[in-house]
Scaffold this active site. Structure first.
Site, PDB file in Angstrom:
ATOM      1  N   LYS A 264       0.849  -1.196   0.000  1.00  0.00           N
ATOM      2  CA  LYS A 264       0.000   0.000   0.000  1.00  0.00           C
ATOM      3  C   LYS A 264       0.884   1.245   0.000  1.00  0.00           C
ATOM      4  O   LYS A 264       1.946   1.244   0.624  1.00  0.00           O
ATOM      5  CB  LYS A 264      -0.852   0.032   1.280  1.00  0.00           C
ATOM      6  CG  LYS A 264      -2.027  -0.915   1.275  1.00  0.00           C
ATOM      7  CD  LYS A 264      -2.879  -0.716   2.522  1.00  0.00           C
ATOM      8  CE  LYS A 264      -3.999  -1.732   2.595  1.00  0.00           C
ATOM      9  NZ  LYS A 264      -5.021  -1.599   1.566  1.00  0.00           N
ATOM     10  N   ARG A 338     -10.225 -11.404   1.360  1.00  0.00           N
ATOM     11  CA  ARG A 338     -11.080 -12.419   0.722  1.00  0.00           C
ATOM     12  C   ARG A 338     -10.432 -13.799   0.768  1.00  0.00           C
ATOM     13  O   ARG A 338     -11.116 -14.806   0.783  1.00  0.00           O
ATOM     14  CB  ARG A 338     -11.435 -11.971  -0.709  1.00  0.00           C
ATOM     15  CG  ARG A 338     -10.262 -11.822  -1.616  1.00  0.00           C
ATOM     16  CD  ARG A 338     -10.587 -11.029  -2.877  1.00  0.00           C
ATOM     17  NE  ARG A 338     -10.681  -9.580  -2.637  1.00  0.00           N
ATOM     18  CZ  ARG A 338     -10.990  -8.684  -3.564  1.00  0.00           C
ATOM     19  NH1 ARG A 338     -11.245  -9.061  -4.798  1.00  0.00           N
ATOM     20  NH2 ARG A 338     -11.041  -7.403  -3.274  1.00  0.00           N
TER      21      ARG A 338
HETATM   22  N1  BES Z   1      -8.283  -3.779   3.944  1.00  0.00           N
HETATM   23  C1  BES Z   1      -8.413  -3.330   2.618  1.00  0.00           C
HETATM   24  C2  BES Z   1      -9.717  -2.588   2.353  1.00  0.00           C
HETATM   25  C3  BES Z   1      -9.907  -1.274   3.063  1.00  0.00           C
HETATM   26  C4  BES Z   1      -9.599  -0.095   2.437  1.00  0.00           C
HETATM   27  C5  BES Z   1     -10.474  -1.233   4.310  1.00  0.00           C
HETATM   28  C6  BES Z   1      -9.814   1.106   3.076  1.00  0.00           C
HETATM   29  C7  BES Z   1     -10.688  -0.028   4.960  1.00  0.00           C
HETATM   30  C8  BES Z   1     -10.370   1.140   4.335  1.00  0.00           C
HETATM   31  C9  BES Z   1      -8.363  -4.519   1.647  1.00  0.00           C
HETATM   32  O1  BES Z   1      -7.612  -5.600   2.072  1.00  0.00           O
HETATM   33  C10 BES Z   1      -7.765  -4.011   0.385  1.00  0.00           C
HETATM   34  O2  BES Z   1      -6.674  -3.556   0.418  1.00  0.00           O
HETATM   35  N2  BES Z   1      -8.525  -4.090  -0.685  1.00  0.00           N
HETATM   36  C11 BES Z   1      -8.090  -3.607  -1.952  1.00  0.00           C
HETATM   37  C12 BES Z   1      -8.583  -4.555  -3.016  1.00  0.00           C
HETATM   38  C13 BES Z   1      -7.962  -4.346  -4.358  1.00  0.00           C
HETATM   39  C14 BES Z   1      -6.513  -4.709  -4.346  1.00  0.00           C
HETATM   40  C15 BES Z   1      -8.711  -5.176  -5.359  1.00  0.00           C
HETATM   41  C16 BES Z   1      -8.676  -2.216  -2.162  1.00  0.00           C
HETATM   42  O3  BES Z   1      -9.783  -1.958  -1.707  1.00  0.00           O
HETATM   43  O4  BES Z   1      -7.996  -1.390  -2.766  1.00  0.00           O
HETATM   44 ZN    ZN Z   2      -5.538  -5.407   1.571  1.00  0.00          ZN
END
Ligand code: BES
Ligand code: ZN
Ligand code: ZN
Length: 490
Positions: A264, A338
């Site tokens: 991230k 997921r």
């Molecule tokens: N934990 C995150 C989702 C999230 C984002 C929760 C902001 C709370 C606030 C999740 O694991 C994630 O990173 N999802 C990605 C998915 C993508 C790579 C398809 C996302 O939402 O960007």
């Molecule tokens: Zn994530």
């Protein structure tokens, strides 16, 4: 927690250091209101005003719903505001009147109880202990608008006990979620689960890495691989003597989500300690339902791990073997929730649920779609989605249904595995994540399954409604309301 007790006396007769008057829709025509003072200071019933001379705190409430004199959640919010204001003053007791029915009062009590919430375990200087500030609220048994609406002691106890259980459970979730990731590890989550189990006589099973291997949870294990902290699968069971149905709850318990090798950006990583919010919510929910002695069998399952980087990290391009027997192409290691969830959902289906609900901070896309305050409800059973939505909304939580469609299914097809962990399009990310989970739900449970994405409201970095900045306890009120309805109607 703040003490709240019912008095037999009217508002004026009730003795307290200060009185709180909630002003509904600027209605200042009431015997408790001092019109001369309000006129002098130009207070017309909006916002907060403290009359120092008569020691009355006025808190304005706007009704949202014209059908109802005012919304229970607005009353809860006003309760929170009032307590936050009084906490800063040297008053030990306060009095309020009756506003609406039992449900309204339950809401007001919950707002007031949560109004005292602070998370300051990591502050050297703590706010003054409650022995020096507000200790007790007296409820004068007189209706604000002069109508004949006294509260019987039984109704008071019912409303107050429910509010107290909910508040304590939401605080339990909030404290755990707010705890920094170096302390709140999967082992911390397991300890917390054990404490909850002991307090409520629940069955508690904690599965370690060897257990995950034995269960062939290849997706869950891959996410954990680069973490210095071992994973845990937590399973609590509440089994009442009489049960109408079996509800299995599954929570995403990512104690930290760095994104893994699909790292991230720095700004997005901050707050990812809150990626365990779904897991903390299911622990809080089973705690609440056990205390309410609900007549439904409840299972709370948490997949607890970190998502980190390192030489042994799982990678984009890897293919994982999930417990359900399907293979998953990893195209983004940040879509890790997921992966953990599908193995936990597989385990959960072996329990033969009547209702199967997963709760997760699953996608940023859900926050983009609905905003920070609303959770997304997904699933294949429209009637069940609507039932959950209605109950969640009356509990005070903001939720909205998101609709799957067959065109989106194609987006998670993989050329080399059974399914891809991310969609080929960046649009509809909350839904494609939900559809991915759905791929691991057996045909006989498709109609019994709901996916709740709490990515928005689980953790908000500013105060909102009855919540302080940080963890909110999202999902707790909604699922408790749903389970109560199931216990009543099956
Ligand atoms: N934990 C995150 C989702 C999230 C984002 C929760 C902001 C709370 C606030 C999740 O694991 C994630 O990173 N999802 C990605 C998915 C993508 C790579 C398809 C996302 O939402 O960007
Ligand atoms: Zn994530
Ligand atoms: Zn995540």
């Amino acid at each position: 927690m703040l003490k709240i007790s019912l008095e037999k006396t009217s508002f004026v007769e009730t003795k307290a250091d200060l009185g709180i008057v909630f002003v509904v829709d600027k209605n200042l025509k009431h015997p408790w209101v001092m019109p001369a003072v309000l006129k002098e200071f130009g207070y017309e019933g909006e916002g907060i005003f403290f009359d120092q001379q008569h020691k009355i705190l006025y808190v304005g409430i706007k009704s949202l719903n014209p059908e109802m004199p005012f919304d229970p959640e607005m009353l809860a919010e006003a309760g929170t505001q009032a307590i936050r204001y009084i906490k800063k003053m040297p008053f030990a007791t306060a009095k309020i009147g009756i506003y609406g029915d039992k449900k309204m009062m339950e809401s007001l009590f919950l707002g007031m109880l949560l109004g005292t919430y602070v998370f300051e375990q990591y502050k050297s200087k703590k706010s003054p202990p409650s022995s020096e500030t507000l200790k007790e609220i007296f409820v004068a048994n007189e209706c604000f608008d002069g109508a004949d609406c006294t509260l019987s002691p039984e109704d008071f106890d019912g409303a107050f006990n429910k509010a107290l259980i909910l508040a304590e459970s939401m605080v339990l979730a909030r404290d755990a979620i707010n705890t920094p990731p170096e302390d709140a590890t999967p082992l911390f989550m397991a300890d917390l689960a054990q404490k909850i189990a002991k307090e409520n006589q629940l069955k508690c099973f904690i599965g370690d890495e060897a257990f995950l291997k034995q269960e062939k949870m290849g997706a869950f294990l891959a996410v954990n691989r680069a973490s210095a902290h071992p994973p845990r699968l937590i399973h609590l069971t509440y089994q009442p003597k009489k049960s109408r149905a079996r509800i299995v709850l599954v929570g995403k318990g990512l104690t930290y989500d760095s994104g893994g090798l699909s790292l991230k950006p720095a700004d997005y990583m901050v707050t990812m300690k809150a990626d365990k919010s779904g897991g903390c919510a299911v622990l809080a929910i089973i705690n609440a339902l056990a205390k309410m002695e609900i007549q439904a069998e409840i299972h709370a399952i948490v997949g607890a791990t970190e998502n980190m980087i390192g030489g042994n990290a799982y990678k984009p391009d890897d293919v994982l073997f999930a417990r359900e027997g399907k293979t998953i192409e990893v195209r983004n290691t940040d879509a890790e929730g997921r992966l953990v969830l599908v193995d936990c959902l597989s385990y959960a289906q072996d329990l033969k649920p009547d209702y199967l609900i997963d709760i997760a901070t699953l996608t940023g896309a859900c926050v983009v779609a609905l905003g920070e305050y609303t959770s997304g409800i997904m699933g294949h059973n429209e009637a069940l989605k609507t039932r959950f939505e209605d109950l969640a909304l009356t509990s005070g939580e903001l939720v909205a249904k998101l609709p799957f469609n067959r065109h989106l299914n194609k987006l998670i097809e993989s050329k080399i595995a059974d399914v891809s962990n991310v969609a080929s399009s960046r649009y509809g990310g909350a839904l494609t994540a939900g559809i991915f989970l759905g791929e691991f739900i057996r045909p006989e449970y498709k109609d019994k399954w709901l996916h709740i994405d709490i990515a928005g409201p689980a953790y908000v970095e500013k105060d909102w409604g009855i919540h302080t900045a940080g963890a909110s306890g999202a999902g707790v009120r909604a699922c408790v309301a749903f389970a109560q309805d199931v216990a009543k109607r099956g």
